[in-house]
Motif scaffolding. Sequence first.
Motif, PDB file in Angstrom:
ATOM      1  N   LYS A 102      -2.178 -25.929 -39.040  1.00  0.00           N
ATOM      2  CA  LYS A 102      -2.521 -24.694 -39.753  1.00  0.00           C
ATOM      3  C   LYS A 102      -3.084 -25.011 -41.136  1.00  0.00           C
ATOM      4  N   VAL A 140       4.457 -14.885 -46.390  1.00  0.00           N
ATOM      5  CA  VAL A 140       4.580 -15.558 -45.093  1.00  0.00           C
ATOM      6  C   VAL A 140       4.593 -17.072 -45.299  1.00  0.00           C
ATOM      7  N   LYS A 142       4.451 -20.692 -43.236  1.00  0.00           N
ATOM      8  CA  LYS A 142       4.107 -21.256 -41.925  1.00  0.00           C
ATOM      9  C   LYS A 142       4.252 -22.773 -41.934  1.00  0.00           C
ATOM     10  N   VAL A 152       6.457 -19.521 -37.931  1.00  0.00           N
ATOM     11  CA  VAL A 152       5.954 -18.554 -38.919  1.00  0.00           C
ATOM     12  C   VAL A 152       7.095 -17.612 -39.290  1.00  0.00           C
ATOM     13  N   GLU A 184       1.475 -17.869 -47.602  1.00  0.00           N
ATOM     14  CA  GLU A 184       0.348 -16.967 -47.398  1.00  0.00           C
ATOM     15  C   GLU A 184       0.716 -15.531 -47.748  1.00  0.00           C
ATOM     16  N   ASP A 185      -0.275 -14.779 -48.222  1.00  0.00           N
ATOM     17  CA  ASP A 185      -0.063 -13.354 -48.490  1.00  0.00           C
ATOM     18  C   ASP A 185       0.268 -12.627 -47.203  1.00  0.00           C
ATOM     19  N   TYR A 186       1.130 -11.647 -47.330  1.00  0.00           N
ATOM     20  CA  TYR A 186       1.492 -10.824 -46.180  1.00  0.00           C
ATOM     21  C   TYR A 186       0.427  -9.743 -45.986  1.00  0.00           C
ATOM     22  N   LEU A 187      -0.066  -9.620 -44.770  1.00  0.00           N
ATOM     23  CA  LEU A 187      -1.075  -8.598 -44.471  1.00  0.00           C
ATOM     24  C   LEU A 187      -0.469  -7.517 -43.592  1.00  0.00           C
ATOM     25  N   GLU A 191      -2.513  -6.016 -34.965  1.00  0.00           N
ATOM     26  CA  GLU A 191      -3.047  -7.307 -34.513  1.00  0.00           C
ATOM     27  C   GLU A 191      -3.938  -7.125 -33.288  1.00  0.00           C
ATOM     28  N   LYS A 213       4.119  -8.970 -29.110  1.00  0.00           N
ATOM     29  CA  LYS A 213       4.758 -10.258 -29.416  1.00  0.00           C
ATOM     30  C   LYS A 213       6.276 -10.204 -29.537  1.00  0.00           C
ATOM     31  N   LEU A 281      -5.812 -14.671 -38.630  1.00  0.00           N
ATOM     32  CA  LEU A 281      -4.495 -15.283 -38.874  1.00  0.00           C
ATOM     33  C   LEU A 281      -4.474 -16.698 -38.344  1.00  0.00           C
ATOM     34  N   GLU A 282      -5.047 -16.888 -37.180  1.00  0.00           N
ATOM     35  CA  GLU A 282      -4.984 -18.227 -36.579  1.00  0.00           C
ATOM     36  C   GLU A 282      -6.052 -18.398 -35.505  1.00  0.00           C
TER      37      GLU A 282
HETATM   38  P1  AMP Z   1       0.279 -17.165 -36.404  1.00  0.00           P
HETATM   39  O1  AMP Z   1       0.893 -18.202 -35.507  1.00  0.00           O
HETATM   40  O2  AMP Z   1      -0.281 -17.712 -37.663  1.00  0.00           O
HETATM   41  O3  AMP Z   1      -0.655 -16.239 -35.687  1.00  0.00           O
HETATM   42  O4  AMP Z   1       1.488 -16.201 -36.782  1.00  0.00           O
HETATM   43  C1  AMP Z   1       2.352 -15.653 -35.799  1.00  0.00           C
HETATM   44  C2  AMP Z   1       2.595 -14.190 -36.085  1.00  0.00           C
HETATM   45  O5  AMP Z   1       3.096 -14.025 -37.421  1.00  0.00           O
HETATM   46  C3  AMP Z   1       1.318 -13.360 -36.080  1.00  0.00           C
HETATM   47  O6  AMP Z   1       0.988 -12.968 -34.788  1.00  0.00           O
HETATM   48  C4  AMP Z   1       1.699 -12.204 -36.971  1.00  0.00           C
HETATM   49  O7  AMP Z   1       2.510 -11.270 -36.272  1.00  0.00           O
HETATM   50  C5  AMP Z   1       2.566 -12.865 -38.018  1.00  0.00           C
HETATM   51  N1  AMP Z   1       1.767 -13.253 -39.206  1.00  0.00           N
HETATM   52  C6  AMP Z   1       1.133 -14.436 -39.420  1.00  0.00           C
HETATM   53  N2  AMP Z   1       0.496 -14.458 -40.592  1.00  0.00           N
HETATM   54  C7  AMP Z   1       0.698 -13.251 -41.157  1.00  0.00           C
HETATM   55  C8  AMP Z   1       0.276 -12.641 -42.388  1.00  0.00           C
HETATM   56  N3  AMP Z   1      -0.454 -13.305 -43.279  1.00  0.00           N
HETATM   57  N4  AMP Z   1       0.676 -11.377 -42.628  1.00  0.00           N
HETATM   58  C9  AMP Z   1       1.454 -10.704 -41.740  1.00  0.00           C
HETATM   59  N5  AMP Z   1       1.882 -11.217 -40.575  1.00  0.00           N
HETATM   60  C10 AMP Z   1       1.511 -12.472 -40.284  1.00  0.00           C
END
Ligand code: AMP
Length: 413
Positions: A102, A140, A142, A152, A184-187, A191, A213, A281-282
């Motif tokens: 990441k 957040v 990670k 995460v 990371e900032d929370y958004l 999704e 999820k 996000l990813e």
């Molecule tokens: P990721 O593996 O980075 O996709 O993160 C797994 C889950 O965490 C995502 O599907 C989101 O539900 C949550 N998440 C990840 N990053 C953020 C973010 N910056 N703000 C809010 N939720 C996040």
Amino acid sequence: MRILIVGDGGRESAIAKKLAGDSRITKMFFAKGNATTEELGENVYDAKTVVELRDFAIKNKVDLTIVGPEATLVDGIVDEFTNHELKIFGAKQRAATLEGSKAFSKKFMQTYGIKTAQAVVFDSYPDAKEYLQKQKFPLVIKASGLAGGKGVVICENLEQADATLEDFMIRRIYGDSGIQVIIEDYLEGFEASIIAFSNGEKLFPCIPVKDYKKVGNGDKGANTGGMGSVAPSPQFNDEHMQDFEKNILQPTLEGLKAEHLQFKGFIFFGLMVTKNGCHLLEYNMRLGDPETQVIMPLLENNLLDVIQDCLDGKELDLKFKDEKAVCLVMCSGGYPRNIETGFEIVGIDKVKDSQVLFAGAAYKGNKIVTAGGRVLNLVATGDTYEEARQKVYEDALTINFDYGFYREDIAKF
Ligand code: AMP
Ligand code: GLY
């Protein structure tokens, strides 16, 4: 053609069902497969590592390999197969790092102006701890490396953030995956998952999918691999699609070119759509599970043709049915934490309107028994979400295994 599919989930069952019946395919092997794939071909249990899979493919004259899970891509299966002139569809090892690290993918997003959450990458625990003191919450944290979707944590306060940092970087609960962290900032938003085919030059996106999820109804409880999915996503409109193409897809393609990361395979964009538009996000460098289960029944193109065209560097013209698809995941009691397996699954013969895709389920003699957390998927299509939803939920009532459960609110808008 002799095909090898690597993986053993509902995603691999969906790929297999889509390919089954193609008269060009004479044999399908699955490493290691599940109860569905055993009905469609041959499950292979002793080829696990990249080298073992390569030797299997050579010995069994496999013409094409399709890779499901990320770990095998990160381990370099595509490079190894390509070096031995074996045809394979998937991201090369360096490109797979976009999922495997990441920290790497966040730097890639920042370098190429791909719209994403503000974030800082840390290798040093004291530096990360100090940085946390000045931040607003929620935020957040990670773990950079692969952690089976568990790395995460959304932290509501400093205390929780400190504890998470310590878990990842000092206690190393996810091993080396926590050596680097991203803060990371929370958004806030909804999704969406978009999966694209890559022909090595261009990316061709499929319809957007909504993945559920969280383990519990109303999106409560622990994160899982996915409890259900709906396609197309009811929330993601044409305006979002244009925003995605301009601010995420296009700059990603430019980044892949500039970094010489192009490949022929799948790329998955995990998006958060806020009131300021789509944010990435990813990346996953593979098909999603359970996204694949709802994309495949709506894809009008022949899947083998699409993959072949990508491998030949040809343009794609992807077409999707104007219908809705719903996937319901039935799980073992305790999932996503401790589960017990080995329980007989009954009632499959009474399923009427859904496709049954086994995941963590295996044959034991003539019986099918539970063998994992996500046991099986019920997939149905219809003219409306409600029609497809009713089909899977009615069929779910006929299936039984001890301690099994599923979410009640998939596709309930
Ligand atoms: P990721 O593996 O980075 O996709 O993160 C797994 C889950 O965490 C995502 O599907 C989101 O539900 C949550 N998440 C990840 N990053 C953020 C973010 N910056 N703000 C809010 N939720 C996040
Ligand atoms: N459903 C999300 C994933 O496959 O990672």
